[in-house]
Structures are given as structure tokens and as C-alpha cells.
Design an enzyme around this catalytic site. Structure first.
Site, mmCIF file in Angstrom:
data_model
loop_
_atom_site.group_PDB
_atom_site.id
_atom_site.type_symbol
_atom_site.label_atom_id
_atom_site.label_comp_id
_atom_site.label_asym_id
_atom_site.label_seq_id
_atom_site.Cartn_x
_atom_site.Cartn_y
_atom_site.Cartn_z
ATOM 1 N N ASP A 1 0.858 -1.187 0.000
ATOM 2 C CA ASP A 1 0.000 0.000 0.000
ATOM 3 C C ASP A 1 0.888 1.228 0.000
ATOM 4 O O ASP A 1 2.020 1.183 0.476
ATOM 5 C CB ASP A 1 -0.908 -0.016 1.245
ATOM 6 C CG ASP A 1 -2.158 0.833 1.072
ATOM 7 O OD1 ASP A 1 -3.260 0.255 0.973
ATOM 8 O OD2 ASP A 1 -2.038 2.082 1.045
ATOM 9 N N THR B 1 -16.469 0.829 3.553
ATOM 10 C CA THR B 1 -15.021 0.999 3.713
ATOM 11 C C THR B 1 -14.722 2.472 3.987
ATOM 12 O O THR B 1 -15.582 3.334 3.772
ATOM 13 C CB THR B 1 -14.265 0.578 2.436
ATOM 14 O OG1 THR B 1 -14.627 1.475 1.379
ATOM 15 C CG2 THR B 1 -14.595 -0.853 2.020
ATOM 16 N N ASP C 1 3.835 2.182 -4.271
ATOM 17 C CA ASP C 1 2.887 2.898 -5.122
ATOM 18 C C ASP C 1 2.680 2.039 -6.369
ATOM 19 O O ASP C 1 3.627 1.811 -7.129
ATOM 20 C CB ASP C 1 3.461 4.270 -5.492
ATOM 21 C CG ASP C 1 2.482 5.091 -6.330
ATOM 22 O OD1 ASP C 1 1.597 4.506 -6.994
ATOM 23 O OD2 ASP C 1 2.622 6.329 -6.326
ATOM 24 N N VAL C 2 1.449 1.572 -6.586
ATOM 25 C CA VAL C 2 1.231 0.622 -7.690
ATOM 26 C C VAL C 2 1.413 1.243 -9.074
ATOM 27 O O VAL C 2 1.455 0.525 -10.066
ATOM 28 C CB VAL C 2 -0.157 -0.051 -7.618
ATOM 29 C CG1 VAL C 2 -0.284 -0.916 -6.386
ATOM 30 C CG2 VAL C 2 -1.287 0.971 -7.726
ATOM 31 N N TYR D 1 -13.960 6.938 -13.176
ATOM 32 C CA TYR D 1 -13.922 5.685 -12.414
ATOM 33 C C TYR D 1 -14.466 4.520 -13.234
ATOM 34 O O TYR D 1 -13.850 3.453 -13.323
ATOM 35 C CB TYR D 1 -14.739 5.876 -11.132
ATOM 36 C CG TYR D 1 -14.721 4.699 -10.189
ATOM 37 C CD1 TYR D 1 -13.565 4.351 -9.504
ATOM 38 C CD2 TYR D 1 -15.875 3.956 -9.960
ATOM 39 C CE1 TYR D 1 -13.550 3.288 -8.620
ATOM 40 C CE2 TYR D 1 -15.875 2.893 -9.076
ATOM 41 C CZ TYR D 1 -14.710 2.556 -8.409
ATOM 42 O OH TYR D 1 -14.706 1.493 -7.539
ATOM 43 N N LYS E 1 -12.577 1.108 -14.468
ATOM 44 C CA LYS E 1 -13.014 -0.217 -14.012
ATOM 45 C C LYS E 1 -13.520 -1.082 -15.174
ATOM 46 O O LYS E 1 -13.396 -2.304 -15.141
ATOM 47 C CB LYS E 1 -14.093 -0.063 -12.933
ATOM 48 C CG LYS E 1 -13.583 0.574 -11.650
ATOM 49 C CD LYS E 1 -12.493 -0.250 -10.988
ATOM 50 C CE LYS E 1 -12.172 0.223 -9.582
ATOM 51 N NZ LYS E 1 -11.161 -0.591 -8.911
#
Ligand SMILES: NC(=O)c1ccc[n+]([C@@H]2O[C@H](COP(=O)([O-])OP(=O)(O)OC[C@H]3O[C@@H](n4cnc5c(N)ncnc54)[C@H](O)[C@@H]3O)[C@@H](O)[C@H]2O)c1
Length: 251
Positions: free
Chosen positions: A33, A182, A54-55, A147, A151
Site C-alpha cells: 500500500d 469501507t 505505489d502501484v 472511475y 473499471k
């Protein structure tokens, strides 16, 4: 010796619940993360490794995948939970927000899957990749231009990877959560938005992250040995209905 799973976005929300669930299922888990404070709050366990990553950074992703592959019997599964949403009416979308959303949700997913698949191919033991998308990647929804595009792209990517990697025994599936309790959602959705969302969910509530994690864990593990290229909704029946019409939601 245990199998190792890498969970991106593993310090919060669905990712954190997945880390806990995979741990219960006997995996060694690397939680990757970018948030060091959240990582510091991970459960203390000698089968959990916290990694600040960091992805969107190719080198960092390759390094953490290599690290995960050196644990236990090697990398058996990757779950790509790292993600974010910047919601706004389509005509108001800030292009920098659009780019960041694509970069984290799509490019970050791609980098983790590619690095992991290369390792799995080298070992020749197969494996499982679980991407995390959203009901927003399956249909249009107001204020979700960036978004939903990111996705939806994860859906296409998942299918392509499933076809290309299937012959090597690497399964690739996608989980599409609906509204889930969440921190990201708590911060983004005021009460009037929550009411509209709940009205569109046949089970009439938000999911708990642990409920989503249970499906992720099934797809990551051997019980789903003949499942690949699929999208698994965890949405309380939301996709079976007409969806919602959102009033003012803000960003
Ligand atoms: N919560 C929901 O209702 C819901 C619904 C559908 C889909 N999802 C998806 O599930 C995933 C997890 O969402 P959540 O609600 O648990 O969110 P969350 O904010 O609680 O957790 C996301 C985690 O990803 C991390 N992250 C963000 N950008 C990163 C980066 N560049 N590199 C590494 N880590 C990064 C964050 O630090 C955070 O810990 C996301 O992909 C989200 O789009 C969530």
C-alpha cells in the site's frame, strides 16, 4: 511452507479484509500500500509483510512481487485492491483526475498482474490473479466517468489475461463489488447519497468488506480451480436491478 499472496491496497477497506481472510486461510500475505500510516495498523503476525508501494511505479511493483515470490513456496496469488475514485459529472471531470484514476486503477492493476504472471510462469506452478473492479465498470452511472472507464478497462484486461495465461495454469478473475462499508465510501458518501444507493440494492444494505474478501479468497485459492475469465459480483443484487439515479453527489 505456505503459499504467498500479494494484496495491493492491502492496508485499508476491502484489501485489509482480504489480507485478514487470506491469513485465516493459511496464506503468507504481503500487503502492499502507498499509505505508511495505514500499513502500520496492520495486524501483527509473522505471516504478514507490510510493504510501502505505489502501484503506479513499475519498479516498486516489480520489487514487491519479487519479494513476495521469495517467501514460503512462492507467489500463488495476487489481489489488486489498490484503487481510488474521483467522482464528478462527466463534463466537469478534471483531466488530471481522469489520468490519475486510470493510472492507479488500470495501470496499477496491469503492472501487478504482469509482474506476478512473469514470476508464476518462471516457476511453472500456475497461480491466481484477482482484479478488483466495480459495478461501475459494468454499467453507466452518473458522476462516474473516470472511475467507470478505469473499471471497465479492468474487465477487458482481466479477460485478455485469462485467455493468454490460461494455458500456463494461471487463472484470472475479476470481483465487482457494489457499495461496501469501507473508509473510502464513508469519506465520499453523505447520508442522502447512502439512502439512494441502499434503495437500489435488493439486499437493502452495504456489504461488509469481509463479505467481499470471502469471494476474493475463494477465487485466489484452489477451490476455484476451474474458474477463470469471470466477473464475480458482490453487490447485494444491485446489478439485477435498474440501478439508481443520483441527485447532487459532489466529488
Ligand atoms: N468500497 C466500495 O464501495 C467499493 C465498491 C466497488 C469497488 N471498490 C473497489 O475496491 C477497491 C478497494 O476499495 P476500498 O473501498 O477498500 O478503498 P480504501 O480507500 O479503503 O482502500 C484502498 C487502498 O488503496 C490504497 N491505494 C490507493 N492508491 C494507491 C497506489 N497508487 N498505490 C498503492 N496503494 C494505493 C490506499 O492507500 C488504500 O489503502 C478499489 O479498487 C475500489 O475501487 C470499492
Amino acid at each position: 511452507m505456505t503459499r504467498t499472496a500479494l494484496v495491493t491496497g492491502g492496508a485499508s477497506g476491502i484489501g485489509l479484509a482480504t489480507v485478514r481472510r487470506l491469513l485465516d486461510d493459511g496464506w503468507t500475505v504481503v500487503a502492499a500500500d502507498r499509505d505508511p500510516v495505514a500499513l502500520a495498523g496492520l495486524p501483527v503476525d509473522d505471516r504478514i509483510v507490510a510493504a510501502e508501494v505505489d502501484v503506479t511505479d513499475e519498479r516498486q511493483v516489480e520489487d514487491v512481487v519479487a519479494r513476495a515470490d521469495q517467501l514460503g513456496t512462492g507467489l500463488g496469488a495476487v489481489v489488486t485492491c489498490a484503487g481510488l475514485a474521483r467522482n464528478a459529472p462527466a463534463l466537469d471531470v478534471d483531466v488530471a483526475d481522469l489520468r490519475m484514476t486510470i493510472e492507479v486503477n488500470l495501470v496499477g492493476t496491469f503492472l501487478a498482474c504482469r509482474a506476478a504472471a512473469r514470476r508464476m510462469l518462471d516457476r511453472g506452478h500456475g497461480g491466481s490473479l484477482v482484479t478488483i473492479s466495480s459495478v461501475s465498470g459494468l454499467r453507466g452511472g452518473a458522476h462516474r466517468a473516470a472511475y467507470a472507464a478505469s473499471k471497465g478497462a479492468v474487465l477487458a484486461l482481466t479477460r485478455v489475461l485469462a485467455v493468454e495465461l490460461g494455458p500456463a495454469g494461471i487463472r484470472v478473475n475479476r470481483v465487482a463489488p457494489g457499495a461496501t462499508e469501507t473508509p473510502a465510501i464513508a469519506a465520499a458518501q453523505p447520508p442522502h447519497v447512502r439512502r439512494v444507493v441502499i434503495d437500489a440494492i435488493p439486499l437493502a444494505r452495504y456489504a461488509q468488506p469481509s463479505e467481499t474478501a470471502a469471494v476474493i479468497a475463494f477465487l485466489a485459492g484452489p477451490e476455484s480451480a476451474f474458474v477463470t475469465g469471470q466477473t464475480w459480483g458482490v453487490d447485494g443484487g444491485q446489478m439485477a436491478g435498474p440501478g439508481w439515479r443520483m441527485p447532487e453527489e459532489g466529488r
